[in-house]
Write a protein that holds these residues in place. Structure first.
Motif, PDB file in Angstrom:
ATOM      1  N   GLN A  16      34.617  26.699  55.631  1.00  0.00           N
ATOM      2  CA  GLN A  16      33.848  27.875  56.039  1.00  0.00           C
ATOM      3  C   GLN A  16      34.702  29.084  55.656  1.00  0.00           C
ATOM      4  OE1 GLN A  16      30.663  28.185  57.955  1.00  0.00           O
ATOM      5  NE2 GLN A  16      31.025  30.180  57.002  1.00  0.00           N
ATOM      6  N   TYR A  17      34.269  29.741  54.548  1.00  0.00           N
ATOM      7  CA  TYR A  17      35.067  30.870  54.063  1.00  0.00           C
ATOM      8  C   TYR A  17      34.454  32.184  54.516  1.00  0.00           C
ATOM      9  CZ  TYR A  17      37.277  27.503  50.912  1.00  0.00           C
ATOM     10  OH  TYR A  17      37.956  26.429  50.401  1.00  0.00           O
ATOM     11  N   TYR A  18      35.321  33.131  54.768  1.00  0.00           N
ATOM     12  CA  TYR A  18      34.873  34.474  55.160  1.00  0.00           C
ATOM     13  C   TYR A  18      35.458  35.502  54.178  1.00  0.00           C
ATOM     14  CZ  TYR A  18      33.491  32.205  59.455  1.00  0.00           C
ATOM     15  OH  TYR A  18      32.898  31.353  60.367  1.00  0.00           O
ATOM     16  N   PRO A  19      34.656  36.450  53.742  1.00  0.00           N
ATOM     17  CA  PRO A  19      35.182  37.452  52.805  1.00  0.00           C
ATOM     18  C   PRO A  19      36.176  38.383  53.499  1.00  0.00           C
ATOM     19  CG  PRO A  19      32.966  38.041  53.504  1.00  0.00           C
ATOM     20  CD  PRO A  19      33.240  36.694  54.095  1.00  0.00           C
ATOM     21  N   GLU A  20      37.252  38.682  52.775  1.00  0.00           N
ATOM     22  CA  GLU A  20      38.217  39.640  53.317  1.00  0.00           C
ATOM     23  C   GLU A  20      37.711  41.044  53.012  1.00  0.00           C
ATOM     24  OE1 GLU A  20      41.977  38.623  51.539  1.00  0.00           O
ATOM     25  OE2 GLU A  20      41.484  36.504  51.872  1.00  0.00           O
ATOM     26  N   VAL A  21      37.855  41.920  53.977  1.00  0.00           N
ATOM     27  CA  VAL A  21      37.241  43.244  53.852  1.00  0.00           C
ATOM     28  C   VAL A  21      37.782  44.006  52.629  1.00  0.00           C
ATOM     29  CG1 VAL A  21      37.001  45.519  54.926  1.00  0.00           C
ATOM     30  CG2 VAL A  21      36.707  43.453  56.294  1.00  0.00           C
ATOM     31  N   ARG A  22      39.090  44.122  52.544  1.00  0.00           N
ATOM     32  CA  ARG A  22      39.644  44.947  51.459  1.00  0.00           C
ATOM     33  C   ARG A  22      39.301  44.347  50.086  1.00  0.00           C
ATOM     34  NH1 ARG A  22      45.799  46.940  51.631  1.00  0.00           N
ATOM     35  NH2 ARG A  22      44.953  47.973  53.453  1.00  0.00           N
ATOM     36  N   LEU A  23      39.530  43.029  49.956  1.00  0.00           N
ATOM     37  CA  LEU A  23      39.257  42.376  48.673  1.00  0.00           C
ATOM     38  C   LEU A  23      37.763  42.490  48.317  1.00  0.00           C
ATOM     39  CD1 LEU A  23      40.170  40.597  46.276  1.00  0.00           C
ATOM     40  CD2 LEU A  23      39.720  38.601  47.698  1.00  0.00           C
TER      41      LEU A  23
END
Lengths: 310, 275
Positions: B243-250
């Motif tokens: 379960q992956y979550y996007p990193e805000v800055r990237l």
């Protein structure tokens, strides 16, 4: 500085050469008819001049400005109708004109005044506030002409301007162009209609397979080519009358086609045509009608453009 | 004399907006926004269910439709913006004027962006007002979520313009835009969970930040392992799912890069395109 100057212009699509090393200069205040069969390169030339296509090589100048490298400046004083343009169906003719007028930097007052004038000129004033979505092809062509004239251009580039118009519309557009010719405007007009070009234009350029075949005044091109007129008479022509007509100056041949009809060929332009008519009337023949069978330009065209290409 | 390009851009944008206002697409988007909002607000009480007690969860639920709304906006207002000028021959009216194609492109993009932002803003306003009325509060980070949604919107709008600058047919461009964001990229995102690679480069994956920003703390990647009987009931087979979550800055960088590259490339292609 000539209004339109094309120098060694070429346009290629892969191996296919649409326009090949074309050079053409149009003097100020002159109307040039640009003739040629389908696929000859007429529209391609016009599209390069109006920044719709990029030239493969060569140069084109409008009012001395390089249209290939500086299209915005070059098109400033130019009005153009290319093919039959479509208009945004959500907009009315007034809004379409306001759109291009604002793009061209016209003031609101000038746009309103000129819009009224050009829409009246092309007989679209009654539908000025109706959306263009349901306009016929002829109405769109009229609107295209109106937008080309809106800013009172010094150069007018027209690609088959009477295309899509009904006979009355064609006559009206020709009258508009004739009216413009009386001003200082320079016109380059492509057409398939040879009589239209002969009627309206000062000069003719004929292009075939991308190559300019000839470029000269209508008078010069007409000179040296036979004009054939069909003459219908009220009574049968007697042998002495026939001989008298045959002996007229300028006449190259006389042929009886029916009891009451003759075909007379002669060399020269409109003045020779008048002399021949006067001479025939002087012989006592009762002429009912006197109709040029085909335009002199047509002869030149057929000579320069081989059969099967038109 | 023709005015400077900035004034011409404003003129193009003005008439594009007028076209949108008189067209059906803007009406369709507005109606869709209102209908979807109404479904979230009306259906729970209508079936006897309650709204989520947590206002943040309620907001997240309502905003879950936002991705589709952004895709529809990009499709409706961007996917045929350029190609239609060629296909429907309106370019013969507009292009032979003293105006750079870049100015036409930018004017069109501004108009598309304005109506799309309007649609997204309307949806946020409805969501925020609803939560405020029902729960008496506005979740933290709603503003950030809106900002991230706009970054995503601009990025996919630029990609829609790129498709529009490349394609020869409006229909193909519309279909390609819609299915790229609605189907193709989400499939890649889903495959990432199974194949255990993080699709950080996917713009639809990156868009997740506009939803996850409501979570406190911000979620981190997880690997789930489950055991199941093996083939023929012999032994035990373990399966793992990520379960992956996007990193805000990237994710913001990814979306910004998509926007810049697509925008510049589509201007370049539109400028070179011939009638």
């Amino acid at each position: 500085m000539e209004p339109i100057a094309i120098e060694h212009l070429s346009k290629k699509y892969g191996e296919y050469v649409a326009v090949n090393d074309l050079s053409l200069t149009v003097e100020r205040g002159v109307c040039v008819g640009y003739l040629g069969p389908n696929g000859a390169g007429k529209t391609t030339t016009i599209k390069v001049l109006t920044n719709l296509l990029r030239a493969s090589s060569g140069k084109a100048y409008l009012n001395g400005v390089d249209v290939i490298h500086h299209p915005k400046a070059a098109l400033d004083g130019v009005g153009a109708v290319v093919e039959t343009p479509e208009f945004y169906p959500q907009l009315t003719p007034e809004e379409c004109l306001s759109y291009v007028g604002t793009i061209r930097g016209m003031s609101g007052e000038a746009i309103a005044d000129r819009s009224h004038a050009v829409l009246e000129q092309v007989k679209l004033l009654e539908v000025a506030d109706k959306r263009t979505g349901k306009f016929s092809k002829g109405m769109k062509q009229r609107l295209a002409i109106a937008q080309a004239l809106l800013h009172e251009p010094s150069i007018l580039i027209l690609d088959e301007p009477t295309s899509g118009l009904d006979p009355r519309g064609m006559v009206e557009v020709r009258e508009i162009i004739k009216g413009l010719i009386k001003t200082d405007i320079t016109i380059l007009m492509s057409s398939h209609l040879l009589y239209e070009v002969q009627e309206v234009c000062d000069k003719v350029a004929i292009i075939d397979r991308g190559v300019l075949q000839t470029y000269d005044s209508v008078a010069n091109l007409s000179a040296g080519h036979d004009v054939t007129v069909t003459i219908n008479t009220l009574e049968p022509i007697t042998p002495p009358e026939f001989r008298a007509i045959n002996a007229l100056h300028d006449i190259t041949s006389v042929k009886r086609t029916e009891t009451l009809a003759l075909k007379v060929s002669f060399t020269g332009g409109p003045e020779a045509q008048f002399r021949v008519l006067r001479g025939i009337l002087n012989t006592g023949v009762k002429v009912v009608s006197y109709m040029p069978q085909r335009a002199a330009i047509e002869d030149v065209y057929l000579q320069l453009v081989p059969e099967g290409e038109a | 004399m023709a005015p400077n390009s900035v004034r011409q851009i404003a003129t193009v944008a003005k008439y594009e907006l007028l076209k949108y206002l008189r067209g059906r697409r803007l009406l369709a988007i507005v109606l869709l926004t209102i209908i979807i909002s109404a479904i979230f607000l009306i259906v729970p009480p209508a079936i006897g269910a309650q709204y989520p007690k947590d206002p943040t969860q309620f907001t997240v639920n309502v905003l879950s439709f936002l991705g589709i709304l952004s895709i529809l906006s990009a499709t409706f207002f961007g996917a045929d913006a350029i190609v239609s000028e060629y296909e429907s021959k309106t370019g013969y009216f507009l292009f032979p004027n003293p105006i750079r194609k870049t100015a036409i492109f930018v004017g069109k993009f501004i108009a598309s962006a304005l109506v799309s932002v309007g649609a997204i803003a309307l949806y946020y306003v409805i969501a925020v007002v609803s939560v405020r009325v029902i729960d008496g509060s506005i979740p933290a980070n709603t503003g950030l979520s809106f900002a991230y949604s706009l970054v995503y919107l601009f990025a996919i709008l630029a990609i829609a313009y790129l498709f529009s600058a490349i394609m020869r047919s409006s229909v193909y461009s519309l279909v390609l835009t819609f299915f790229t964001f609605f189907l193709i990229l989400p499939i890649i995102d889903a495959v990432g969970s199974v194949a255990k690679f993080k699709p950080w480069f996917s713009i639809t994956f990156a868009n997740g930040i506009s939803q996850y920003i409501f979570d406190n703390p911000y979620p981190t990647d997880k690997i789930f392992t489950t055991a199941a009987p093996g083939a023929s009931g012999v032994g035990v087979q373990t399966y793992s799912l990520a379960q992956y979550y996007p990193e805000v800055r990237l994710s913001l960088i990814v979306m910004a890069v998509y926007f810049i590259v697509a925008f510049v490339l589509s201007i370049f292609l539109a400028q070179r395109r011939e009638m």
